[in-house]
Write a protein that holds these residues in place. Structure first.
Motif, PDB file in Angstrom:
ATOM      1  N   GLU A  66       0.853  -1.187   0.000  1.00  0.00           N
ATOM      2  CA  GLU A  66       0.000   0.000   0.000  1.00  0.00           C
ATOM      3  C   GLU A  66       0.888   1.235   0.000  1.00  0.00           C
ATOM      4  N   SER A  67       0.407   2.304  -0.629  1.00  0.00           N
ATOM      5  CA  SER A  67       1.146   3.565  -0.636  1.00  0.00           C
ATOM      6  C   SER A  67       0.172   4.717  -0.807  1.00  0.00           C
ATOM      7  N   PHE A  78       9.247  26.169   2.007  1.00  0.00           N
ATOM      8  CA  PHE A  78       9.080  24.833   2.573  1.00  0.00           C
ATOM      9  C   PHE A  78       7.781  24.207   2.101  1.00  0.00           C
ATOM     10  N   PHE A  79       7.771  22.875   2.051  1.00  0.00           N
ATOM     11  CA  PHE A  79       6.512  22.159   1.874  1.00  0.00           C
ATOM     12  C   PHE A  79       6.593  20.842   2.629  1.00  0.00           C
ATOM     13  N   SER A  80       5.416  20.334   2.954  1.00  0.00           N
ATOM     14  CA  SER A  80       5.368  19.049   3.659  1.00  0.00           C
ATOM     15  C   SER A  80       4.300  18.169   3.032  1.00  0.00           C
ATOM     16  N   ILE A  81       4.524  16.869   3.193  1.00  0.00           N
ATOM     17  CA  ILE A  81       3.561  15.862   2.753  1.00  0.00           C
ATOM     18  C   ILE A  81       3.562  14.750   3.791  1.00  0.00           C
ATOM     19  N   THR A  82       2.523  13.931   3.758  1.00  0.00           N
ATOM     20  CA  THR A  82       2.559  12.708   4.543  1.00  0.00           C
ATOM     21  C   THR A  82       2.681  11.546   3.574  1.00  0.00           C
ATOM     22  N   MET A  83       3.413  10.539   3.997  1.00  0.00           N
ATOM     23  CA  MET A  83       3.542   9.292   3.243  1.00  0.00           C
ATOM     24  C   MET A  83       3.134   8.164   4.172  1.00  0.00           C
ATOM     25  N   LYS A  84       2.207   7.357   3.687  1.00  0.00           N
ATOM     26  CA  LYS A  84       1.759   6.191   4.450  1.00  0.00           C
ATOM     27  C   LYS A  84       1.924   4.984   3.551  1.00  0.00           C
ATOM     28  N   SER A  85       2.539   3.946   4.095  1.00  0.00           N
ATOM     29  CA  SER A  85       2.747   2.751   3.275  1.00  0.00           C
ATOM     30  C   SER A  85       2.761   1.504   4.133  1.00  0.00           C
ATOM     31  N   ARG A  86       2.585   0.400   3.447  1.00  0.00           N
ATOM     32  CA  ARG A  86       2.729  -0.917   4.051  1.00  0.00           C
ATOM     33  C   ARG A  86       3.596  -1.697   3.085  1.00  0.00           C
ATOM     34  N   VAL A  87       4.732  -2.181   3.591  1.00  0.00           N
ATOM     35  CA  VAL A  87       5.694  -2.851   2.722  1.00  0.00           C
ATOM     36  C   VAL A  87       6.107  -4.193   3.308  1.00  0.00           C
ATOM     37  N   LYS A  88       6.470  -5.080   2.421  1.00  0.00           N
ATOM     38  CA  LYS A  88       7.034  -6.381   2.813  1.00  0.00           C
ATOM     39  C   LYS A  88       8.542  -6.252   2.698  1.00  0.00           C
ATOM     40  N   ILE A  89       9.210  -6.372   3.844  1.00  0.00           N
ATOM     41  CA  ILE A  89      10.665  -6.291   3.905  1.00  0.00           C
ATOM     42  C   ILE A  89      11.223  -7.708   3.824  1.00  0.00           C
ATOM     43  N   LYS A  90      12.280  -7.889   3.052  1.00  0.00           N
ATOM     44  CA  LYS A  90      12.911  -9.205   2.937  1.00  0.00           C
ATOM     45  C   LYS A  90      13.308  -9.714   4.313  1.00  0.00           C
ATOM     46  N   MET A  98       4.321   2.002   7.681  1.00  0.00           N
ATOM     47  CA  MET A  98       5.138   3.197   7.899  1.00  0.00           C
ATOM     48  C   MET A  98       4.303   4.437   7.621  1.00  0.00           C
ATOM     49  N   ASP A  99       4.251   5.347   8.581  1.00  0.00           N
ATOM     50  CA  ASP A  99       3.581   6.624   8.431  1.00  0.00           C
ATOM     51  C   ASP A  99       4.605   7.693   8.767  1.00  0.00           C
ATOM     52  N   GLU A 100       4.762   8.668   7.881  1.00  0.00           N
ATOM     53  CA  GLU A 100       5.742   9.711   8.153  1.00  0.00           C
ATOM     54  C   GLU A 100       5.294  11.049   7.598  1.00  0.00           C
ATOM     55  N   VAL A 101       5.818  12.085   8.231  1.00  0.00           N
ATOM     56  CA  VAL A 101       5.678  13.447   7.736  1.00  0.00           C
ATOM     57  C   VAL A 101       7.014  13.798   7.110  1.00  0.00           C
ATOM     58  N   CYS A 102       6.969  14.302   5.892  1.00  0.00           N
ATOM     59  CA  CYS A 102       8.182  14.662   5.165  1.00  0.00           C
ATOM     60  C   CYS A 102       8.174  16.165   4.934  1.00  0.00           C
ATOM     61  N   VAL A 103       9.254  16.831   5.314  1.00  0.00           N
ATOM     62  CA  VAL A 103       9.374  18.279   5.149  1.00  0.00           C
ATOM     63  C   VAL A 103      10.538  18.545   4.204  1.00  0.00           C
ATOM     64  N   TYR A 104      10.310  19.440   3.255  1.00  0.00           N
ATOM     65  CA  TYR A 104      11.309  19.756   2.242  1.00  0.00           C
ATOM     66  C   TYR A 104      11.536  21.265   2.193  1.00  0.00           C
ATOM     67  N   GLN A 105      12.777  21.654   1.908  1.00  0.00           N
ATOM     68  CA  GLN A 105      13.086  23.063   1.678  1.00  0.00           C
ATOM     69  C   GLN A 105      13.587  23.213   0.250  1.00  0.00           C
ATOM     70  N   VAL A 106      13.117  24.247  -0.425  1.00  0.00           N
ATOM     71  CA  VAL A 106      13.460  24.501  -1.822  1.00  0.00           C
ATOM     72  C   VAL A 106      14.256  25.797  -1.918  1.00  0.00           C
ATOM     73  N   ARG A 107      15.327  25.753  -2.705  1.00  0.00           N
ATOM     74  CA  ARG A 107      16.124  26.948  -2.996  1.00  0.00           C
ATOM     75  C   ARG A 107      16.483  26.905  -4.478  1.00  0.00           C
ATOM     76  N   ASP A 108      16.259  27.993  -5.177  1.00  0.00           N
ATOM     77  CA  ASP A 108      16.565  28.091  -6.608  1.00  0.00           C
ATOM     78  C   ASP A 108      15.938  26.945  -7.408  1.00  0.00           C
TER      79      ASP A 108
END
Length: 125
Positions: A66-67, A78-90, A98-108
């Protein structure tokens, strides 16, 4: 590109699973990637280190079950997004959520910082 344009393109490419294209098109060469305290993932800087981190992740993941990626919220450079996923790890019997908040900074018109906020779930023994 504006911060909004970078944010929209990053979300679009991530939803399409084009993570390498995110790196090559949207990230600055000296990008900084910050992980939360307690994570087994290191904080790294530079395109080579980010790509290496991505390769390790790709080798670990057997299947993405799932993603979900939210629309971006933009404020100044700045911008932020949430990413939610379910993964099968070897070699891990149960899928990992996995649920996370991702924050990004943009320049040029390029992402110069990515920082992830999540509760670390996989710890080394």
């Amino acid at each position: 590109m504006t911060t909004q344009e970078v944010a929209n393109q990053l979300v679009k490419l991530c939803r399409e699973g084009k993570f390498e294209q995110v790196l090559t098109e949207l990230y600055a060469p000296d990008i900084m990637s910050v992980e939360p305290e307690g994570s087994t993932w290191p904080t790294v800087q530079g395109m080579a280190q980010i790509m290496k981190k991505g390769e390790i992740w790709t080798k670990m993941v057997e299947e993405v079950l799932e993603s979900e990626i939210s629309e971006p919220i933009v404020a100044d450079t700045f911008f932020s997004i949430t990413m939610k996923s379910r993964v099968k790890i070897k070699d891990v019997p149960e899928p990992v959520r996995m649920d996370e908040v991702c924050v990004y900074q943009v320049r040029d018109g390029k992402v110069v910082l990515e920082q992830f906020f999540y509760q670390p779930v996989m710890q080394e023994a």
